[in-house]
Design a protein around this motif. Structure first.
Motif, PDB file in Angstrom:
ATOM      1  N   MET A  22       0.604  -1.087  -0.137  1.00 30.14           N
ATOM      2  CA  MET A  22       0.148  -0.249   0.219  1.00 30.14           C
ATOM      3  C   MET A  22       0.580   1.525   0.104  1.00 30.14           C
ATOM      4  N   SER A  23       0.268   2.479  -0.923  1.00 27.65           N
ATOM      5  CA  SER A  23       1.717   3.550  -0.537  1.00 27.65           C
ATOM      6  C   SER A  23      -0.289   4.963  -0.780  1.00 27.65           C
ATOM      7  N   THR A  24       0.577   5.616  -0.373  1.00 28.23           N
ATOM      8  CA  THR A  24       0.168   6.870  -0.702  1.00 28.23           C
ATOM      9  C   THR A  24       0.895   7.753  -1.577  1.00 28.23           C
ATOM     10  N   VAL A  25       0.061   8.741  -2.221  1.00 31.80           N
ATOM     11  CA  VAL A  25       0.940   9.107  -3.245  1.00 31.80           C
ATOM     12  C   VAL A  25       0.777  10.960  -2.296  1.00 31.80           C
ATOM     13  N   ASN A  26       1.489  11.448  -2.689  1.00 29.98           N
ATOM     14  CA  ASN A  26       1.354  13.317  -2.218  1.00 29.98           C
ATOM     15  C   ASN A  26       1.862  13.809  -2.441  1.00 29.98           C
ATOM     16  N   GLY A  27       2.380  15.194  -2.525  1.00 32.05           N
ATOM     17  CA  GLY A  27       2.956  16.207  -3.501  1.00 32.05           C
ATOM     18  C   GLY A  27       2.007  16.555  -4.096  1.00 32.05           C
ATOM     19  N   GLY A  28       2.268  17.518  -5.294  1.00 26.43           N
ATOM     20  CA  GLY A  28       1.189  18.268  -5.942  1.00 26.43           C
ATOM     21  C   GLY A  28       1.798  19.108  -6.147  1.00 26.43           C
ATOM     22  N   PRO A  29       0.890  20.207  -7.108  1.00 22.21           N
ATOM     23  CA  PRO A  29       1.199  21.203  -7.990  1.00 22.21           C
ATOM     24  C   PRO A  29       1.453  21.988  -7.075  1.00 22.21           C
ATOM     25  N   SER A  30       2.922  23.192  -7.122  1.00 19.58           N
ATOM     26  CA  SER A  30       3.214  24.235  -5.973  1.00 19.58           C
ATOM     27  C   SER A  30       2.552  25.641  -6.562  1.00 19.58           C
ATOM     28  N   ARG A  31       1.765  25.359  -8.265  1.00 21.52           N
ATOM     29  CA  ARG A  31       0.769  27.007  -8.049  1.00 21.52           C
ATOM     30  C   ARG A  31      -0.840  26.525  -7.904  1.00 21.52           C
ATOM     31  N   PRO A  32      -1.649  26.098  -6.734  1.00 23.27           N
ATOM     32  CA  PRO A  32      -2.497  25.805  -6.206  1.00 23.27           C
ATOM     33  C   PRO A  32      -4.315  25.808  -7.352  1.00 23.27           C
ATOM     34  N   ASP A  33      -3.476  27.506  -7.941  1.00 21.17           N
ATOM     35  CA  ASP A  33      -4.777  28.480  -8.143  1.00 21.17           C
ATOM     36  C   ASP A  33      -4.892  27.668 -10.101  1.00 21.17           C
ATOM     37  N   GLY A  34      -4.517  27.640 -10.295  1.00 21.87           N
ATOM     38  CA  GLY A  34      -4.825  26.606 -11.429  1.00 21.87           C
ATOM     39  C   GLY A  34      -4.112  27.449 -12.392  1.00 21.87           C
ATOM     40  N   PRO A  35      -4.085  27.599 -13.566  1.00 26.22           N
ATOM     41  CA  PRO A  35      -3.397  27.899 -14.757  1.00 26.22           C
ATOM     42  C   PRO A  35      -3.520  29.924 -14.809  1.00 26.22           C
ATOM     43  N   LEU A  36      -2.573  29.745 -15.366  1.00 28.25           N
ATOM     44  CA  LEU A  36      -2.340  31.775 -15.863  1.00 28.25           C
ATOM     45  C   LEU A  36      -3.678  32.562 -17.128  1.00 28.25           C
ATOM     46  N   THR A  37      -4.151  33.088 -16.603  1.00 28.34           N
ATOM     47  CA  THR A  37      -5.841  33.600 -17.156  1.00 28.34           C
ATOM     48  C   THR A  37      -5.293  34.281 -17.641  1.00 28.34           C
ATOM     49  N   SER A  38      -6.076  34.698 -18.716  1.00 22.59           N
ATOM     50  CA  SER A  38      -5.921  35.670 -20.162  1.00 22.59           C
ATOM     51  C   SER A  38      -7.362  36.067 -20.400  1.00 22.59           C
ATOM     52  N   PRO A  39      -7.505  37.332 -21.298  1.00 25.05           N
ATOM     53  CA  PRO A  39      -8.886  38.357 -21.493  1.00 25.05           C
ATOM     54  C   PRO A  39      -9.436  36.910 -23.282  1.00 25.05           C
ATOM     55  N   ALA A  83       0.412  30.742   0.350  1.00 22.96           N
ATOM     56  CA  ALA A  83      -0.709  29.631   1.121  1.00 22.96           C
ATOM     57  C   ALA A  83       0.528  28.713   1.018  1.00 22.96           C
ATOM     58  N   MET A  84       0.279  27.469   2.337  1.00 22.72           N
ATOM     59  CA  MET A  84       0.004  26.620   2.132  1.00 22.72           C
ATOM     60  C   MET A  84      -0.559  25.521   2.544  1.00 22.72           C
ATOM     61  N   GLY A  85      -1.161  24.351   2.205  1.00 24.48           N
ATOM     62  CA  GLY A  85      -2.363  23.363   2.235  1.00 24.48           C
ATOM     63  C   GLY A  85      -2.530  21.729   1.451  1.00 24.48           C
ATOM     64  N   ALA A  86      -3.602  21.398   1.283  1.00 29.23           N
ATOM     65  CA  ALA A  86      -3.249  19.745   1.085  1.00 29.23           C
ATOM     66  C   ALA A  86      -4.933  20.025  -0.185  1.00 29.23           C
ATOM     67  N   GLY A  87      -4.847  18.774  -0.974  1.00 24.83           N
ATOM     68  CA  GLY A  87      -6.542  19.471  -1.600  1.00 24.83           C
ATOM     69  C   GLY A  87      -5.850  17.646  -2.314  1.00 24.83           C
ATOM     70  N   LEU A  88      -7.415  17.721  -3.860  1.00 26.75           N
ATOM     71  CA  LEU A  88      -7.129  16.684  -4.394  1.00 26.75           C
ATOM     72  C   LEU A  88      -6.365  17.220  -5.541  1.00 26.75           C
ATOM     73  N   TYR A  89      -5.711  16.056  -5.879  1.00 29.88           N
ATOM     74  CA  TYR A  89      -5.595  16.477  -7.653  1.00 29.88           C
ATOM     75  C   TYR A  89      -5.424  15.000  -8.325  1.00 29.88           C
ATOM     76  N   LEU A  90      -5.718  15.281  -8.888  1.00 33.70           N
ATOM     77  CA  LEU A  90      -6.743  13.850  -9.861  1.00 33.70           C
ATOM     78  C   LEU A  90      -7.169  12.484  -9.253  1.00 33.70           C
ATOM     79  N   ILE A  91      -6.663  11.991  -8.051  1.00 38.70           N
ATOM     80  CA  ILE A  91      -7.457  11.169  -8.019  1.00 38.70           C
ATOM     81  C   ILE A  91      -6.061  10.490  -6.411  1.00 38.70           C
TER      82      ILE A  91
END
Length: 815
Positions: free
Chosen positions: A1-18, A234-242
């Motif tokens: 059994m293994s747990t995958v952790n770590g994830g994107p360092s920029r959590p707020d999605g991609p850059l938005t353009s007009p 800020a730092m935190g946790a969430g669900l990335y992919l699965i």
């Protein structure tokens, strides 16, 4: 059994353009724009992107919610002039001066109402704050939970900036490389795995350290950003992919140059290396092997993080190296730019040539992989659900057993195992449902006011829904758990949805079905206790009659074929085949085929040596012995001899089948001398006579006698200077060379019996033990000045040993 952790360092999605935001980012304004525009609260102008891969570098602005937005130079100049005091006319004058071209007041009003207000960068006409909605990409992080605010993050990570001193970095990297090589290449993980899994508490300890190291990974991103002069958020946790993932907001690193951004991206991997080195030091002090598993988990996390396909560290490294931070938003323009009539469009030409080439390669690799992954996810979902359910039931049973025994460590481990199984399934279901919702709503909005296109879109959605219902409809094997012996290839996944025809013939490389018959009451094979057996597949064409090369005295042609498989095909040129078929009750049938084959003139050596023994009777015996010697004179580029045997009985009572195929392949540097040829001919005459009298030889002696003949043949060749490159056998090998010993192929032997009772023929012979049934072996062809001939490699096409190849000793007279 293994747990995958770590994830994107920029959590707020991609850059938005007009261009990508449109009116979906904020609710459209319903009030008029005042003469004096005012920035929305929290809007921060970050300036032009350094080291950009765009021909015209975009400028960045960050909103109060942390969303970073790319603006063109003109939009940025207009926003820059908004200070709460300038009117639209003054803003136009300021923008014209900085832009170098005339910008009218009407131009400013148009840009404000159509671009800046929808992006949530300005207050509305009544002075209220805009209602903002972040970009919500499919591959973004979900269910985010903030653990530390920006101020606390800066305080926590400040001491770790010292670890980015170049001397410390070099020392840690060198120690990590040495530790990884030693653990994986020298020490190994056997003892560590045994220690950990022998005690569930140790598994929990390794898991806990791995999870904490994933959080420490985010400290690396934040500390690297501070080292370059940026301010982490800020730092935190969430669900990335699965899987659960940690995150750190380092959006401010966009202020840095290319080197500073890449250092921020690599900071997490660097801190994984620090954890691995620390664990090695702790292992050195305690000699606690389970700690070595933490080193391996760090290596695996680093490898996974380097994948550039989704928003892990590898994605950000590639984005910052190319200066294109919105790689996913470049997929559509890149694919359209590949069309001949769209290559010169402004969107396709927005990037610099080298950056465009890198992004194009990334798109051509990522898009097919994501599409295939999504298709496999959809097609294999029923099997995954069945496997997950079976695993949860198994873990639940073990959990109940651990609780009953008072094993709290084991119970906690089983509970985590259940969560580890359930979480990915829930993640997959969430992704599929969200994808379906996005596609359906997207088609609905795009076909607004277009009745024909909307009807076609709805028909497509209905067809896809019907196809999924058909593929997921419960059937016999639809939700069958994945078995250990399955390969899990793309072909297997496709076959699960489109099964092979029940009566289609089996062909090499294709998936089909066979029926295996096992004796009643016998233990069936398992993964832990496998058993080899013969599988004979019927041919679609007419059966070929076998040839008896050298039968025992009184042997008659093979009787009518009564077996549920076709008769083996006749041997080809230079082939050798012994075929013993017995369908007469109370009889013994022998078939012997001995052959000596010379291979010269560099022709391919693909000769075959076969022995087949089949019986379908009561109190009967079938014995087949094939013996072949292949002598290769000179050079041969293709040497693929085959040595195979098969023994089987069908509807037999107290019967015995024995098949032995023994093959010897030798390479000679030159032809044998006259004396050696005479000796070989004499020996072969003795071997032929032995074959004719083989029916009087006990089973237990046949293989040993054939091996003795092999040794005599090798001795003849070994003692001939012409066959061994002119070097007498008594002389020592030349300097720098080794005199190899000839190696002969082990015979492939099979014994199959119905009962341990003895058959009832006329003259006694000892029922014997067959060989161990191991596959044929041979050494590689040796070249250069050597004393002795070498053996060309031979690989049997079929070797079919039974679980216990040694029959019970019995008295069996000959025919």
């Amino acid at each position: 059994m293994s747990t995958v952790n770590g994830g994107p360092s920029r959590p707020d999605g991609p850059l938005t353009s007009p261009a990508s935001a449109g009116t979906d980012t904020v609710s459209p304004p319903h009030v008029l724009l005042p003469d004096v525009p005012v920035l929305a609260d929290g809007v921060e102008l970050m300036g032009e992107t350094k080291g950009s891969g765009y021909r015209e570098p975009p400028s960045l602005v960050r909103r109060a919610d942390g969303q970073a937005i790319q603006l063109t130079r003109l939009l940025y100049l207009v926003l820059e002039a908004v200070d709460g005091q300038r009117t639209t006319e003054q803003i136009a004058a300021h923008a014209s001066t900085r832009f170098g071209r005339l910008v009218s007041e009407d131009n400013v009003r148009t840009l404000v109402t159509s671009q800046l207000l929808p992006l949530g960068l300005l207050r509305l006409g009544d002075g209220s704050q805009p209602e903002m909605r972040k970009a919500d990409p499919l591959l973004g992080m979900r269910f985010r939970y903030t653990v530390t605010d920006p101020e606390r993050t800066r305080k926590l990570t400040a001491p770790f900036t010292l670890l980015f001193n170049p001397i410390i970095v070099a020392a840690v990297c060198a120690a990590f490389i040495a530790a990884s090589w030693w653990v994986l290449g020298v020490k190994g993980l056997a003892s560590a795995t045994h220690d950990a899994f022998a005690n569930p508490a140790l598994v929990l300890l390794v898991l806990a350290v791995t999870v904490l190291s994933a959080g420490f990974h985010e400290f690396g991103h934040a500390a690297a950003a501070r080292r370059g002069g940026a301010t982490p958020g800020a730092m935190g946790a969430g669900l990335y992919l699965i899987w659960p993932a940690f995150f750190t907001d380092v959006t401010d690193s966009y202020r840095l140059g290319r080197g500073g951004r890449i250092r921020t991206d690599l900071g997490g991997l660097y801190f994984n290396a620090i954890v691995a080195v620390a664990m090695m030091g702790l292992w050195w002090a305690t000699d606690f092997d389970a700690l070595l598993l933490v080193v391996v988990t760090q290596i695996l996390q680093m490898v996974r993080q380097l994948l550039p396909l989704v928003r892990f560290d590898g994605y950000h490294i590639l984005a910052d190296a190319t200066g294109v931070p919105d790689l996913f938003q470049r997929i559509k323009p890149t694919l359209l730019g590949l069309l001949p009539w769209r290559r010169t469009s402004p969107e396709a030409q927005a990037l610099k040539p080298w950056a465009r080439a890198v992004v194009t390669v990334w798109v051509l690799v990522t898009v097919p992989l994501l599409v295939v992954s999504m298709a496999v996810m959809v097609l294999s979902l029923p099997r995954l659900l069945g496997t997950a359910w079976a695993s949860v039931l198994d873990q639940q049973a073990q959990l109940a057993g651990s609780l009953a025994d008072g094993d709290l460590g084991g119970a906690a481990l089983r509970a985590l195992a259940i969560a580890a199984v359930a979480l990915p399934i829930l993640g997959i279901l969430y992704i599929l449902l969200r994808l379906a919702r996005q596609l359906a709503l997207g088609l609905w909005h795009k076909t607004r006011g277009k009745a024909l296109q909307r009807a076609a879109a709805m028909a497509t959605i209905a067809a896809v829904t019907a196809g999924l219902a058909w593929a997921w409809w419960p059937a016999a094997d639809t939700y069958r758990p994945v078995q250990p012996y399955e390969r899990g290839t793309l072909a297997d996944v496709t076959t699960a949805v489109f099964p092979a025809a029940p009566h289609s013939p089996l062909q090499e490389g294709q998936t089909g079905k066979t029926v295996a018959l096992w004796p009643a009451g016998a233990a069936t094979p398992t993964r832990e206790n496998p058993q080899l057996s013969t599988v004979l597949v019927p041919h679609t064409g007419p059966a070929s009659a076998g040839t008896l090369a050298d039968s025992a005295p009184g042997a008659s042609p093979a009787p009518s074929w009564v077996f549920p498989f076709n008769q083996p095909a006749a041997p080809e040129e230079d082939g050798n085949q012994a075929l013993a078929v017995n369908t007469s009750d109370g009889s013994v049938t022998y078939d012997v085929a001995f052959a000596l084959v010379w291979a010269e003139d560099g022709k391919p050596v693909d000769t075959t040596n076969e022995a087949y023994a089949f019986a379908s009777c009561t109190d009967c015996t079938a014995v087949a012995v094939g013996f072949q010697v292949v002598l290769i004179v000179g050079q041969a580029d293709v040497i693929v001899p085959e040595n195979l045997s098969a023994a089987a009985n069908y509807n037999c009572l107290r019967c015995l089948t024995y098949a032995l195929a023994s093959q010897l392949v030798l390479t000679l540097d030159g032809p044998l001398s006259e004396d050696s040829t005479a000796r070989l001919n004499t020996l072969w005459a003795e071997i032929a006579e032995y074959g004719r009298e083989l029916h009087n030889v006990p089973f237990s002696e046949i293989q040993g006698r054939l091996n003795a003949f092999k040794e005599q043949i090798m001795e003849i060749v070994r003692s001939d200077p012409g066959a061994t490159n002119g070097t007498p056998p008594a002389s020592a090998p030349s300097a720098g060379t080794t005199a190899p010993s000839p190696r002969t192929t082990e015979p492939a032997s099979v014994t199959s019996k119905a009962t341990t009772a003895a058959p009832t023929p006329a003259a006694p012979a000892t029922g014997g033990a067959a060989s161990d049934g191991s596959p044929t072996q041979a050494g590689p062809t040796q070249e250069g000045p050597t004393q002795e001939p070498s053996i060309a490699p031979t690989e049997p096409a079929v070797v079919t040993p039974m679980p216990d190849p040694t029959p019970t000793a019995a008295e069996a007279p000959s025919s």
